[in-house]
Design a protein around this motif. Structure first.
Motif, PDB file in Angstrom:
ATOM      1  N   SER A   1       0.815  -1.212   0.000  1.00 24.63           N
ATOM      2  CA  SER A   1       0.000   0.000   0.000  1.00 24.63           C
ATOM      3  C   SER A   1       0.851   1.266   0.000  1.00 24.63           C
ATOM      4  N   VAL A   2       1.867   1.289   0.851  1.00 25.61           N
ATOM      5  CA  VAL A   2       2.666   2.502   1.025  1.00 25.61           C
ATOM      6  C   VAL A   2       3.759   2.633  -0.037  1.00 25.61           C
ATOM      7  N   PHE A   3       4.322   1.492  -0.466  1.00 24.40           N
ATOM      8  CA  PHE A   3       5.416   1.493  -1.435  1.00 24.40           C
ATOM      9  C   PHE A   3       5.103   0.580  -2.618  1.00 24.40           C
ATOM     10  N   PRO A   4       4.029   0.834  -3.336  1.00 25.59           N
ATOM     11  CA  PRO A   4       3.631  -0.103  -4.395  1.00 25.59           C
ATOM     12  C   PRO A   4       4.685  -0.277  -5.489  1.00 25.59           C
ATOM     13  N   ASP A   5       5.453   0.756  -5.766  1.00 19.52           N
ATOM     14  CA  ASP A   5       6.461   0.654  -6.818  1.00 19.52           C
ATOM     15  C   ASP A   5       7.704  -0.102  -6.360  1.00 19.52           C
ATOM     16  N   SER A   6       7.946  -0.148  -5.068  1.00 15.93           N
ATOM     17  CA  SER A   6       9.155  -0.783  -4.537  1.00 15.93           C
ATOM     18  C   SER A   6       8.951  -2.255  -4.195  1.00 15.93           C
ATOM     19  N   LEU A   7       7.726  -2.658  -3.935  1.00  7.29           N
ATOM     20  CA  LEU A   7       7.497  -4.029  -3.469  1.00  7.29           C
ATOM     21  C   LEU A   7       7.960  -5.100  -4.446  1.00  7.29           C
ATOM     22  N   PRO A   8       7.664  -5.013  -5.741  1.00 10.00           N
ATOM     23  CA  PRO A   8       8.069  -6.101  -6.633  1.00 10.00           C
ATOM     24  C   PRO A   8       9.557  -6.430  -6.568  1.00 10.00           C
ATOM     25  N   ALA A   9      10.399  -5.424  -6.665  1.00  5.62           N
ATOM     26  CA  ALA A   9      11.843  -5.672  -6.665  1.00  5.62           C
ATOM     27  C   ALA A   9      12.329  -6.151  -5.305  1.00  5.62           C
ATOM     28  N   THR A  10      11.820  -5.545  -4.230  1.00  5.78           N
ATOM     29  CA  THR A  10      12.304  -5.940  -2.911  1.00  5.78           C
ATOM     30  C   THR A  10      11.823  -7.338  -2.536  1.00  5.78           C
ATOM     31  N   LEU A  11      10.610  -7.679  -2.915  1.00  7.56           N
ATOM     32  CA  LEU A  11      10.100  -9.016  -2.622  1.00  7.56           C
ATOM     33  C   LEU A  11      10.843 -10.059  -3.446  1.00  7.56           C
ATOM     34  N   SER A  12      11.098  -9.749  -4.681  1.00  9.43           N
ATOM     35  CA  SER A  12      11.849 -10.669  -5.537  1.00  9.43           C
ATOM     36  C   SER A  12      13.259 -10.889  -4.997  1.00  9.43           C
ATOM     37  N   ALA A  13      13.915  -9.820  -4.587  1.00  8.69           N
ATOM     38  CA  ALA A  13      15.257  -9.936  -4.023  1.00  8.69           C
ATOM     39  C   ALA A  13      15.222 -10.736  -2.720  1.00  8.69           C
ATOM     40  N   GLY A  14      14.231 -10.477  -1.898  1.00  4.77           N
ATOM     41  CA  GLY A  14      14.103 -11.202  -0.636  1.00  4.77           C
ATOM     42  C   GLY A  14      13.887 -12.682  -0.846  1.00  4.77           C
ATOM     43  N   MET A  15      13.078 -13.032  -1.815  1.00  5.58           N
ATOM     44  CA  MET A  15      12.837 -14.444  -2.104  1.00  5.58           C
ATOM     45  C   MET A  15      14.105 -15.091  -2.648  1.00  5.58           C
ATOM     46  N   GLY A  16      14.853 -14.344  -3.438  1.00  3.36           N
ATOM     47  CA  GLY A  16      16.117 -14.873  -3.952  1.00  3.36           C
ATOM     48  C   GLY A  16      17.093 -15.160  -2.820  1.00  3.36           C
ATOM     49  N   GLN A  17      17.191 -14.250  -1.857  1.00  2.00           N
ATOM     50  CA  GLN A  17      18.071 -14.465  -0.713  1.00  2.00           C
ATOM     51  C   GLN A  17      17.610 -15.638   0.143  1.00  2.00           C
TER      52      GLN A  17
END
Length: 129
Positions: free
Chosen positions: A66-82
């Motif tokens: 909700s607060v960071f809709p543009d940032s979530l895709p990349a950060t979630l993808s990176a987090g899942m990769g880690q």
């Protein structure tokens, strides 16, 4: 308790406007926060239980969406990769978070999230062993 704290730190759109000076700091912290949460979702059994932490994890992810809709895709993808989770699983989780508004009942959305997290954990166990 930590997930609730993280959710409260994120705040909401009113508390963290586009012009807020701390917004850039929060965006910079998102990759590590998401990586920690993704690792927890992939490894901690109690996060598959609705009353054991899954709701708090969902609230955090929904707040970030909700607060960071543009940032979530990349950060979630990176987090899942880690967390060593396959890209298709990360994409499934991301689609589910993005589709929350299309689910009329939150408990049904949470049950599907529970299923996704159980799959993440099965996948993680296969890769780890």
């Amino acid at each position: 308790a930590m997930l609730r704290f993280m959710t409260n730190v994120i705040g909401n759109d009113e508390q963290l406007s586009q012009q807020a000076p701390q917004r850039a700091h929060m965006v910079a912290m998102l990759p590590e926060l998401c990586a920690s949460l993704c690792h927890a979702l992939a490894t901690l059994q109690h996060l598959t239980e609705l009353n054991g932490g899954l709701i708090a994890a969902a609230d955090f992810l929904l707040r970030v969406a909700s607060v960071f809709p543009d940032s979530l895709p990349a950060t979630l993808s990176a987090g899942m990769g880690q967390a060593h989770v396959a890209a298709w699983s990360a994409a499934q989780l991301q689609r589910h978070i993005s589709s929350r508004a299309s689910w009329p009942k939150k408990h049904e959305w949470l049950e599907e999230l529970q299923h996704i997290v159980c799959e993440l954990q099965r996948e993680h166990r296969k890769v780890s062993h």
